[in-house]
Motif scaffolding. Sequence first.
Motif: not given
Length: 408
Positions: A152-153, A156, A159-160, A168, A171
Amino acid sequence: MNRGGLQSHQTIRWAVAYGLFGAPRSGASIAFALAALSITGNPASGATALAAMTTAQLVGALPIARLGRGANSIAFFKVLLIIRTAALLACAAACGTGAPYAVFIAAAMAAGLVQGAAFGYLRDSANYLVVQSQMTRGLALGAFASDLTFLLTPILAASLGSLSASFSIAAIAILGAVPAMILPSAQNNGEPQAAKPRTKSLTPEVLLWLGCACASSAAISGIEVGAVSLAMGFNLQAGYGAIFTGTLCAASLVGSIGNGLLNRAYSKLQVAAMFLSIIIGTALILQNSFGLSILGCALVGICAPSLGIHYSLQLNRLVTPEMRAEVFSVLKISTSLGTILASATLGWTSVTLTLTASIWMLVCALGAILLKDFIVGRRLTKAPLSGGAGLATVPALAARRLSERNDH
């Protein structure tokens, strides 16, 4: 009941912390590439920062782990995690302010410098937070959380990163700092001891399991890094490489769940069978059949968590409590070396030769395990059993055999 509930709660918190610890490393490949694009205009330069971070991890893991010898494992882990988080936030700041790329690389190296030691102390903290009878289950939950983070990372980070590269990085830095917030405090169980001769942490048997971890990591990394090459070998687009890595990760998740449900250590025969499964699985990937390659990825993935847990349990058993964090830091070095070897071999040769080399590494590791078991068995068989001393030795030998069965 309350005590059992508390211990279960601590196990879950440790497992979540173990999983989220890897968030910065999982998302760094994409986040650093976006940062390099922002600073230098070339996303490929992100690999330089990632390589610097990995190199710093290899160099700093053992020396920094030794600095915390005798300290509270959880407290020292939190200190190291604060340092890593600050370094990653410095990376984000360097990216956001347009600082020279050398500054960005230096901050990435600072983050990597403490990462290996932090892993060692995080794994050692399980000895104080997880009940020993539930250790396999706790490690399986941690492996499951780690696999989810790995999946998942990157999504993420990408996306960021479409909004801001520095956002990014910030985060994934904050996500990687969560373990310091959720990991419960605990006192080390060991009592102060009188001065005693320094014991070696890297005994031959410890080195054996570290070598096995390196071989397993090389096989898994060879599939992950070579996924695009595998897809193109079947005349598919590069994006279809996700099928191979997806199968590997999905099977690994299933393997972690199975370990959590079984919650037991594996016998020597079962460990050998899992090694053979990974060897066969890697060999199937090399066949000119898409279906067999997918089956091979599944075989490798489903056995990988079990072997990883076995290595961890064996290392935990073989060293004294004050040396465990250092040995687990070296375990991180071993798995990183396996990844580096697979990546370098793939860059210099081909995915076929890379996976073939990993097969031979696994065969050598399995051979070393079998040879070790044979030598130990011979020593037990040839132990002197004459006279009164021999009679006194019989119960001791029986106890050793029983202990070995329980440990393995």
